[in-house]
Design an enzyme around this catalytic site. Structure first.
Site, PDB file in Angstrom:
ATOM      1  N   SER A   1       0.807  -1.229   0.000  1.00 51.36           N
ATOM      2  CA  SER A   1       0.000   0.000   0.000  1.00 51.36           C
ATOM      3  C   SER A   1       0.834   1.270   0.000  1.00 51.36           C
ATOM      4  O   SER A   1       0.308   2.349  -0.268  1.00 51.36           O
ATOM      5  CB  SER A   1      -0.940   0.014   1.211  1.00 51.36           C
ATOM      6  OG  SER A   1      -1.929  -0.950   1.076  1.00 51.36           O
TER       7      SER A   1
ATOM      8  N   VAL B   1       1.139  -3.581   3.933  1.00 51.09           N
ATOM      9  CA  VAL B   1       0.983  -4.854   4.614  1.00 51.09           C
ATOM     10  C   VAL B   1       2.309  -5.608   4.719  1.00 51.09           C
ATOM     11  O   VAL B   1       2.440  -6.554   5.492  1.00 51.09           O
ATOM     12  CB  VAL B   1      -0.091  -5.702   3.902  1.00 51.09           C
ATOM     13  CG1 VAL B   1       0.447  -6.284   2.621  1.00 51.09           C
ATOM     14  CG2 VAL B   1      -0.613  -6.800   4.804  1.00 51.09           C
TER      15      VAL B   1
ATOM     16  N   TYR C   1      -2.446  -2.841 -10.754  1.00 52.64           N
ATOM     17  CA  TYR C   1      -2.455  -2.570  -9.325  1.00 52.64           C
ATOM     18  C   TYR C   1      -1.666  -3.632  -8.556  1.00 52.64           C
ATOM     19  O   TYR C   1      -0.868  -3.309  -7.673  1.00 52.64           O
ATOM     20  CB  TYR C   1      -3.896  -2.497  -8.810  1.00 52.64           C
ATOM     21  CG  TYR C   1      -4.001  -2.430  -7.318  1.00 52.64           C
ATOM     22  CD1 TYR C   1      -3.707  -1.249  -6.636  1.00 52.64           C
ATOM     23  CD2 TYR C   1      -4.369  -3.545  -6.573  1.00 52.64           C
ATOM     24  CE1 TYR C   1      -3.785  -1.193  -5.260  1.00 52.64           C
ATOM     25  CE2 TYR C   1      -4.448  -3.492  -5.198  1.00 52.64           C
ATOM     26  CZ  TYR C   1      -4.155  -2.315  -4.538  1.00 52.64           C
ATOM     27  OH  TYR C   1      -4.230  -2.259  -3.180  1.00 52.64           O
TER      28      TYR C   1
ATOM     29  N   LYS D   1       0.592   3.499  -2.894  1.00 53.60           N
ATOM     30  CA  LYS D   1      -0.612   4.270  -3.206  1.00 53.60           C
ATOM     31  C   LYS D   1      -0.357   5.775  -3.278  1.00 53.60           C
ATOM     32  O   LYS D   1      -0.774   6.414  -4.231  1.00 53.60           O
ATOM     33  CB  LYS D   1      -1.713   3.961  -2.188  1.00 53.60           C
ATOM     34  CG  LYS D   1      -2.300   2.565  -2.348  1.00 53.60           C
ATOM     35  CD  LYS D   1      -3.540   2.405  -1.476  1.00 53.60           C
ATOM     36  CE  LYS D   1      -4.196   1.053  -1.694  1.00 53.60           C
ATOM     37  NZ  LYS D   1      -3.705   0.018  -0.794  1.00 53.60           N
TER      38      LYS D   1
ATOM     39  N   TYR E   1      -4.458   3.472   7.428  1.00 53.38           N
ATOM     40  CA  TYR E   1      -5.667   2.675   7.616  1.00 53.38           C
ATOM     41  C   TYR E   1      -6.544   3.293   8.709  1.00 53.38           C
ATOM     42  O   TYR E   1      -6.650   4.520   8.787  1.00 53.38           O
ATOM     43  CB  TYR E   1      -5.302   1.215   7.953  1.00 53.38           C
ATOM     44  CG  TYR E   1      -4.397   0.571   6.942  1.00 53.38           C
ATOM     45  CD1 TYR E   1      -4.799   0.422   5.611  1.00 53.38           C
ATOM     46  CD2 TYR E   1      -3.140   0.114   7.297  1.00 53.38           C
ATOM     47  CE1 TYR E   1      -3.965  -0.179   4.675  1.00 53.38           C
ATOM     48  CE2 TYR E   1      -2.305  -0.495   6.373  1.00 53.38           C
ATOM     49  CZ  TYR E   1      -2.730  -0.635   5.058  1.00 53.38           C
ATOM     50  OH  TYR E   1      -1.909  -1.221   4.152  1.00 53.38           O
TER      51      TYR E   1
END
Lengths: 462, 462, 462, 462
Positions: free
Chosen positions: C193, C380, C310, C196, C362
């Site tokens: 992530s 993660v 992705y 992102k 998160y």
């Protein structure tokens, strides 16, 4: 000959009795004709409603008599239970060069095994004793609903969009197999979400409630905006939402069940719809992958296969007529009214009706449960499968949908049905006298009594 | 004398027949005794279950005979419908120095206007023909539920916390006024949330559905964590949540209705509870102010007064016994079974049962509707008001609550009741044979038949 | 020879000055050595911290002098900006049979174009003037975080599960290219992530904010339980959630950007992770199909390709070292500190940091914004990409995750960093004196002054 | 005499220098006049912008010179820090029959303790060096925002509804106490929700973060539709929502703090608003009771008193001018710029700004954080309290609100402010050159340099 003009419900009498069988009996349509053989001192023909019309002419009857009793019982000549009877009559008329002379022997041969059913009809012991009156009400409600011009035909796949917004049909089938159809009731359409309760019922029947509810919940989802998410236990909220139906689709084989539920009436498959559903099923693929991620499927299940099967389920076609038999099988506790076959266990039906009651009409479910108070399930094709437990099943179909996805005419019909008849779950309380109960027998309405007035007691002693 | 040992249901016979009336007849308790006057050739005493026990002794009976037929019909001597009958019997025994000699004249005077009711009982035409068998089942379920030791007594106010967790009572009242109670059924407790459906029913009865639903919705709330918020139309979700009940409390006057619903049995008021509720009602004050802000109240309503009234409603006391009559009035479509008075319109009852069905058991409502399938409402006092439409009303009460706020024993009892009897909303489907239907008459079970076996036909021709 | 023992940071002196270049200079590791050429009256060697250690020996220095000034500036010899300098030095030592005699000419050749950078370092004008002190603090925080033994290594794909929970590395890179690494900072791991914000920044850079935000929102999602759903405008809530990143992945080409962001340091690709992600990416397929159904993608985009891309993005590998350069590029407004290349527009960086600030961690994002007050993004894999705007970028990495999915050690480190240094977004207020500001120069700490104390003023006048 | 025409910012010169003090100096309004005493070889008067206008006439200046240097520094004569200075000047002009002859002695007496402040102003060392340019931009933005005619004045209480929608004012106060006001900046209005961050800051200051956050959370609430509910820990989501502010209001005493925050400028109280708020505060009573039920208050707190106090807080009045000082105190880390008093701890301010950043603008907070990137808080009175950390505080006020409850003009102004100046939280990155930074000194802009060009170095050596 006794002819029944299907359009006008009139009855004619002629000498060529053989013509009876090649006429209205041959088709699959409704017929009000029931054979009765009577020992009449002064022979008369009894017309529909059990009233005497005029004396029977001498030659055909003599001392004995064949009475063609015309009752709007709702039985169809295509009813499997009457198969032997109809077959024998046709046989007789084919074998005979001239008019068939029905005597006691021929009558016995024709009626044969159907004596119980015919007696029940004759004695007005069907769940709806005055079926003709019911059909008149239904027809009026059909007409009223037809005035509803609102709603949009679903268009997310071409196969749905191609249907005319004018299509509108209602069929009903009582738990005694009495049938009535009005409108476009022979046009096949896809079950879509209406297959969900059937799928659930079959899964319950095959695997039992405990096993099935390892995979789906049993409560309304509540959440308008969150159709994808699962309940607290990471299960789909209930089997009436896509997620629930997709998970269950990994469990079962459905086609033979549907055929049995429909009493072998029309159950087809639209391959074009299936292909389209699969091509545009993004939301369902989303759900499928989400379910897979959450380990909602049985261990052995393949998500893609389950999805494919789900799309196939949605693409199964019925007509209003066959759909009403399916609904009637549910209304009858799992036994198909026109074949007598137990298709589903009573427990499966009970649980299915429970969840149709609370979750069957999308976001209108709460309102529907309150106002209509009957188990129902609607589909994007415009179908509404309605169950009046212990009375009848109804399939309404009209493509234009309201904003919640329910058929505009279907909802209208259901509401009017319940505002007239005491079919609401809690209508049937004692002392609730406002509404009409079609299950009631008005005493003078019985054929037996009608005949009694002529002095004859043992009507079916033959 | 015929004595009924209430604990063991045994029957004794003695010469002092007058003692009958001063014995079991005098209390408000259950009695299985029904008077029957028969012309018997060989006089016998018929015991409960309609079976002959032994010959009656000569002096009391002679040519004519008084038969004390003991039937577990479920009628109470305190039943208002038997008031005259019981009064006459007591009068007779008081007026007579020795044993009362019942002859046809005395019998007629005693039975008098109750001939219809007694005949119905005698012919086993009550909704539960074999009431004794039912009570045995109920008692067993009561015992099973008593084993459930889990749950916590609500303690947010001292008046609730003071109740022993061992308290456990069940009373039922059928739509024919048959009564059965087991356990702590004479201890008053507060209705708490159980008053909500009653309040709603009264509001419906007084103002009609349309008016009432200007202020409350008619669907389950769904949202576990958001009990305060309103639905899309800024109304409380339904009348079974506090917000809905508070708004409706601004509409109605309730006490006289409750008395009528309970057939004049115990309906009290706990002032201490009321004061405590008001003192600790922070959440309800929160709701009240929120509703006021959202203009949820009728224009003329005063929020604080409505809240006060709501607290009063929650503090109304019943016993299991009186509560079961209230429930039975709902089961009977709004007519109190033991007074025959129409208290609520059938429509009000219908809508009330609809919403009890879907929203009555807090967050367990969905599960309850699926598994039990009956309208019910629970309260924080440990009460569960259960309605078996067209059959009976039941009030269960046991203070310990599960984490969702429902009485542990009450839930257990309801589930076992439905697993044994076919009371589930969709149990009563044709061909669902697994469960017991207490409404069925086993033919040999009828008193008439029992007597017929002695060769006498016109049992109540007197 | 001047040797730098990397482990103990000690400095040695020997005659073979040529060995300098083949020693610590050759690797990619950190070096505290800076060349300074001085005209010294009495030659001395100045050690780290700019203090004189002992007189230089005669033969090598004579009248002129080479000063190996050892400063813990944080510059790496592998720094692209020092490439020429290092190359020249190595060349010299290779070309010379004996010890290299550095004279002014050689010095000029070596230092050449780097005079600005070296002067800045020499004058302690880097954003962190006392870099050694900073590294001591960082090392202590590293040690403290290492004590944190809680958390679970993500195991949904084998490629993540294989990492030891003991792995723990922190690298930082200031906006002046000062570098420090401690722990397992050369082990490649997947960005997951953490990619992102980079993806978002690249999309902003390429297409502008207006275009990008046609497809994604710009606010925290808030909804813990509803990660799949979209905001009121049917867009993913922000680019930091999977849905947002998947939609944006249909827009951009990312690899060359990442290389530039990392100043050409290690950016790899784990094909095994990619395959595993794709194989187990049920949730993301769910999201992808849902997005497609909601028409969230640009018209020309192919959902499956976007998803694939992705998954590829998530499988891009960095090390702590290269990751810290990426973070530093963000801290530096889009210009890579060690190459000077503008990789991203300042506006793209601004918006990216804004959303990292509010949505990067998160469900811990709100807490993190409050307590740490810095833009960050976790993945993660156990990575935490932390940006201290205008100061430095940090990449923390340790696989064990807390229940919200953030690296336990990473969070601990970030919190301790901010509790010591005034890096919180609102720490840097005037008059907030409690915390240490590593940007402050303590006056006596400057090399210039150190040299001044030896009486020489124009240090780099050469 | 030097006169400053406030409207046109023109400067006049006359012989009656005493008139200076009785003119613009006397009011509380803005003044651009700064006293400078110079030894000038060829005496000149330096006008605003530090440029020489024309030679001073002989008699007044002679060898020595008083220079009335007119700088648009933003200082007010009402600034408490200039109190002595202004007082001395007035004293002098009052004591003197004719024009005051300012010599070095008088100058020293006047300037006295303010030498640091005046020197800072003189040297253009204020945070906004070219204050006049800033005010021009602000005025333009003010004019642009004034064009915004949309929005509705809040009308839930008469005290809010009475305000004209045309009211529109902006005041700013930098961390150096530079002031600018435009529009209706002297009209008192209620802080309403703008008091929330102040209340929170005071609570933090008094009790520390740990104690305060036992009662309130620290994250955006996210939930649009559920303002009443609490977070997972049964606390209000943050101190910027009503629930949070109500709980905190039980903790603190606020009035003296507000006075200090505002540097003793106008802080009033609207009793009428307080009464109205209390009378119509149904929602807040709802919240209060809900909080009480959830035990959200400190043990010793009385909910009704806390609510009352909350209503009082909302009814506290400021003007744009005094409000801007409050905002500036936050911008300045808790020290009031115009009094130098530390009112709040830096930590309290840090946390307050953090939460204003993420939660201050109702449901627009996320958008505001993204686009404006500054801590702010709006109130239903149309107030927007904006903090540019380390630069200035701004109070915007205009009653018409958008549908989210924020002042239409206030939002417009904030957005334009940030689109012009690099005030966004992440604007201030290095290499972000697109926007104007008002903190930058253009070198030739300094008075020192201006004077230097006349050949004089030691400007304030007196």
């Amino acid at each position: 000959m006794v002819q029944f003009d299907r359009d006008r419900s009139k009855l004619f009498w002629s000498d060529q009795i053989s013509a009876v069988w090649s006429g209205p009996w041959s088709g699959g349509g409704f017929t009000p004709v029931i054979l009765v053989w009577l020992k009449l001192k002064s022979p008369k023909i009894l017309t529909k409603r059990g009233r005497c019309e005029r004396p029977l002419r001498k030659p055909q009857i003599e001392n004995q008599c064949i009475c063609i009793l015309c009752l709007k019982t709702g039985l169809l000549t295509s009813d499997p239970r009457l198969r032997d009877c109809v077959h024998q009559m046709r046989q007789s008329s084919r074998d005979s060069p001239g008019p068939v002379m029905m005597d006691q022997k021929l009558f016995r041969r024709c009626v044969g095994n159907n004596i119980m059913l015919l007696t029940k009809a004759f004695r007005k012991k069907f769940i709806i004793p005055d079926f003709e009156q019911l059909t008149q009400h239904i027809n009026r409600m059909y007409d009223n609903a037809q005035q509803q011009e609102a709603g949009q035909v679903a268009d997310y796949i071409p196969q749905l969009a191609k249907f005319s917004p004018d299509l509108w049909g209602v069929s009903l089938c009582t738990i005694d197999g009495q049938r009535h159809s009005v409108g476009d009731t022979k046009v096949p359409f896809c079950l879509q979400s209406c297959v969900k309760p059937l799928e659930y019922a079959i899964a319950l029947h095959e695997f039992g409630s405990e096993h099935v509810h390892q995979f789906v919940g049993k409560e309304p989802s509540g959440f308008k905006f969150n159709k994808l998410s699962l309940n607290d236990e990471d299960k789909p909220h209930n089997p009436m939402v896509n997620a629930g139906a997709i998970v269950l689709s990994s469990l079962i084989k459905v086609m033979e069940f549907l055929k049995s539920l429909a009493g072998s009436e029309y159950v087809g498959f639209s391959n074009a719809t299936f292909q389209s559903e699969r091509d545009t099923g993004d939301r369902n693929y989303a759900i499928g992958y989400y379910l897979k991620e959450k380990k909602c499927f049985p261990d052995t299940a393949d998500m893609t296969a389950a999805l494919d099967f789900y799309f196939q389920l949605c693409s199964i076609e019925v007509t209003c007529e066959s759909g009403s038999v399916i609904a009637a099988t549910l209304a009858n506790g799992g036994i198909c009214p026109i074949t007598g076959e137990r298709v589903l266990s009573a427990e499966a039906v009970r649980n299915t009706l429970s969840l149709m009651h609370s979750c069957g009409m999308y976001d209108f479910s709460g309102q529907f449960a309150f106002h209509v108070g009957l188990p129902a399930k609607s589909g994007v094709s415009g179908a509404v499968l309605l169950v009046v437990p212990n009375v009848m099943g109804i399939m309404c179909w009209s493509p234009p949908l309201d904003r919640l996805g329910n058929s505009v005419r279907g909802i209208h019909f259901c509401q009017e049905l319940v505002s007239h008849f005491n079919f609401h779950n809690y209508d049937n309380l004692r002392h609730f006298t406002k509404k009409h109960d079609p299950r009631n027998r008005s005493d003078e309405d019985s054929v037996t009594d009608a005949l009694s007035s002529t002095g004859h007691r043992s009507v079916v002693s033959c």
